[in-house]
Design an enzyme around this catalytic site. Structure first.
Site, mmCIF file in Angstrom:
data_model
loop_
_atom_site.group_PDB
_atom_site.id
_atom_site.type_symbol
_atom_site.label_atom_id
_atom_site.label_comp_id
_atom_site.label_asym_id
_atom_site.label_seq_id
_atom_site.Cartn_x
_atom_site.Cartn_y
_atom_site.Cartn_z
ATOM 1 N N HIS A 315 28.330 12.116 7.135
ATOM 2 C CA HIS A 315 28.791 12.451 5.797
ATOM 3 C C HIS A 315 28.968 11.196 4.936
ATOM 4 O O HIS A 315 29.408 10.161 5.424
ATOM 5 C CB HIS A 315 30.158 13.129 5.851
ATOM 6 N N ASN A 346 29.709 6.213 13.078
ATOM 7 C CA ASN A 346 30.234 7.401 12.404
ATOM 8 C C ASN A 346 31.561 7.851 12.990
ATOM 9 O O ASN A 346 32.524 8.125 12.263
ATOM 10 C CB ASN A 346 29.201 8.532 12.512
ATOM 11 N N GLU A 448 26.835 -5.433 -4.866
ATOM 12 C CA GLU A 448 25.962 -5.333 -6.039
ATOM 13 C C GLU A 448 24.711 -6.193 -5.882
ATOM 14 O O GLU A 448 23.603 -5.777 -6.257
ATOM 15 C CB GLU A 448 26.725 -5.745 -7.292
#
Length: 475
Positions: A315, A346, A448
Site C-alpha cells: 500500500h 513492507n 526532490e
C-alpha cells in the site's frame, strides 16, 4: 301394392321435414355456442389488460427490490441473487422470522456494521429518488444506518443524505435523492455500535426528484476551505486527469489522491491527510481489486498481477490510516494504490513508520503524508527483479515518504511554519532493509533531486525553503 307406395311417399316427405328442422336446430345451437364461447374468450384479454396495467405501474421504477426472491441465512460475506440482481451481503441475511419486520415474507436483516451492496448498476442520467422502509429488528432498542452510492461502478462510494437513526420496531419510510451522469449503484450500511439489528424492505428507485445539496461539516469555528484536502500542500508533479498524460495521470480516490504511471502500472506518488476521525475500529478489508477508473485501453493491474513475484502488494495510503468506515478502508485496496514491495520492507520497516505516524495522530496531531517510489529494480523474497506481471509492472528501486506534522486545528496551510516537524525518509526496496525507519532519514530536498518533483509547493516560499532542508531526528 300401389296403396302401399303412397304411405312410403308420405314418410319420405316427413323425413325431409325432420331433416330440415334438425339442420335449423343444429345451426341455432352452434351459433349460440359460439356466442357463449365468444363471451368466455373475452375474459382472458381482461386479465392480460390487468397484467399490462400492472407492468405500467411498476415501469416507473428503475429498481424495485422486496427481498422475496433469494435466501441467505448465515452472516458470512457472499453474493445473493435477488429479483433485482446480485447483491453482496456482509453481516446480513434475508430475514423471514416473526421478529423480522417486513412487507411480504422476507426482508433484509443487517447486524453489527454490516451492509448490502448492489453488484450491478442502474443506467440513468440525472437525479434519482430512493425510497425504502426500515425498522429495528424484533424488540431491539436503537440503531443507525446510511445509504451510500457509487457512480463509478462500485470503485468508490459516497454517503447520500443524512444518517438515519432508527428508533421504532415498526416499518418507517424514508427517501433520498442522488445524481449521476451515467450509472449508479447503492449500498445500505449499518453504522451504530449498539449490537442491534435492522430490517430494510421495499426499496424503490425512480427517476427524478429534487437533489438535496450535501453540506460537508466544517472542523469548527475558524475552519478554512481546503483544510484536510489531500493535495493541500501541493501537487508534486503537476499531475492532471488527462489521458494525454498517461505517466502523470491524476486520480482522486476520495480518501487519497495519486499520480498514476501507465507504463509502470504503479503510482508515482500518493498524497493523503490523517486526523483522529480517520482512525476507527474497522477491520482490514483485504479486498485487493483492479481500479475501474483506469482509462480504457491501459493495462489493468489486477489482484493477481503480483502472484509468485516475491513482492507484496504494498500500500501507499495504508489500510490502517483509513479505519473509520468500511468504504474508506476498502478504497485503499485498489491496485492503483499498490507497488511491488519487498516483504520485509513492507511488513517491518514500513509498518513501523506507518504505526508511528498514527501514534502522532492519536497524540493530538493531524498529518499530511506524501509517499512515492522511483527507479527500477528491487530485491524481494525471490531475488532481484525489475519487472513483474509479464514485464507490465515496474518494481521500484527506492521508496520514499514525507510526513508533515501539525497540531490538530484549522487553517492548516497558514499554520505550516519554519518550526513545523517534517519527517522524510528514502529507503531501498530491499528485503534486507533495517527495520528502523530512522536509519533512512533524509531531507525533502534530496528526494526532490532524485525524483524531479517539487514537494510542499503550496507552502509559502520562505517557509518551504527551510523545511525542505530539514532532516528529522527520528523518534
Amino acid at each position: 301394392m300401389p296403396k302401399k307406395k303412397t304411405p312410403k311417399k308420405k314418410k319420405s316427405n316427413n323425413s325431409l321435414a325432420v331433416a330440415v328442422i334438425l339442420i335449423l336446430v343444429t345451426f341455432a345451437v352452434t351459433t349460440c355456442s359460439r356466442k357463449i364461447a365468444g363471451r368466455k374468450e373475452k375474459e382472458p384479454p381482461r386479465k392480460t389488460a390487468a397484467k399490462s396495467h400492472s407492468k405500467k405501474k411498476t415501469s416507473k421504477y428503475l429498481l424495485q427490490e422486496d427481498f422475496e426472491k433469494g435466501s441467505k441465512t448465515n452472516y458470512n460475506s457472499e453474493s445473493v441473487d435477488l429479483s433485482s440482481g446480485s447483491w453482496e451481503f456482509k453481516d446480513a441475511v434475508t430475514g423471514s422470522l416473526d421478529e423480522d419486520h417486513k412487507v411480504g415474507t422476507q426482508a433484509l436483516r443487517i447486524r453489527d456494521n454490516g451492509m448490502a451492496t448492489m453488484d450491478f448498476d442502474i443506467v440513468v442520467n440525472g437525479t434519482v429518488t430512493v425510497t425504502l422502509k426500515y425498522a429495528l429488528y424484533g424488540k431491539d432498542k436503537e440503531g443507525a444506518w446510511e445509504l451510500w452510492a457509487s457512480v463509478n461502478r462500485g470503485q468508490r462510494f459516497t454517503k447520500v443524505g443524512n444518517t438515519v437513526e432508527a428508533g421504532s420496531n415498526s416499518l418507517q419510510t424514508v427517501s433520498f435523492t442522488a445524481t449521476t451522469s451515467s450509472t449508479i449503484r447503492f449500498r445500505i450500511r449499518k453504522t451504530d455500535k449498539s449490537g442491534s439489528r435492522l430490517n430494510i424492505d421495499a426499496i424503490r428507485v425512480s427517476a427524478g426528484g429534487k437533489e438535496v445539496p450535501v453540506v460537508k461539516p466544517e472542523k469548527g469555528e475558524g475552519a478554512v476551505r481546503g483544510d484536510d484536502d489531500n493535495l493541500l500542500l501541493g501537487n508534486p508533479s503537476n499531475a492532471t486527469p488527462a489521458v494525454v498524460m498517461p505517466n502523470n495521470y491524476l486520480m482522486d480516490k476520495g480518501y487519497y489522491t495519486l499520480s498514476y504511471n501507465r507504463d509502470n502500472g504503479t503510482p508515482n506518488w500518493v498524497s493523503w491527510h490523517i486526523t483522529a476521525g480517520d482512525l476507527g475500529r474497522m477491520a482490514r478489508g483485504n479486498d485487493f481489486r483492479p481500479d475501474a477508473d483506469v482509462p480504457e485501453g491501459w493495462f489493468q493491474v489486477t489482484q493477481f498481477s503480483y502472484s509468485g513475484s516475491g513482492f507484496d502488494r504494498g500500500h501507499n495510503c495504508p489500510s490502517g490510516d483509513r479505519t473509520a468506515s468500511r468504504d474508506a478502508n476498502e478504497a485503499t485496496f485498489l491496485m492503483t494504490n499498490m507497488i511491488p514491495q519487498a516483504p520485509n520492507h513492507n511488513q517491518h520497516l514500513w509498518s513501523n513508520l506507518e504505526g508511528y505516524t498514527r501514534s502522532l495522530v492519536k497524540d493530538g496531531n493531524e498529518v499530511y503524508v506524501i509517499m512515492g517510489s522511483y527507479g527500477s529494480g528491487g530485491t524481494g523474497s525471490k531475488g532481484m527483479s525489475k519487472k513483474i506481471a509479464g514485464s507490465r509492472v515496474n518494481v521500484p528501486a527506492r521508496i520514499w515518504k514525507v510526513i508533515v506534522v501539525l497540531p490538530e486545528g484549522n487553517n492548516d496551510l497558514k499554520r505550516v511554519s519554519r518550526q513545523t516537524r517534517v519527517i522524510a525518509v528514502n529507503t531501498p526496496n530491499n528485503n534486507e532493509v533495517n527495520t528502523k525507519w530512522s536509519a533512512y532519514l533524509t531531507s525533502i530536498e534530496e528526494i526532490e533531486k532524485a525524483t524531479g518533483y517539487r514537494l510542499l509547493s503550496n507552502v509559502p516560499a520562505a517557509v518551504r525553503e527551510e523545511l525542505v532542508r530539514k532532516i528529522d531526528t527520528g523518534e
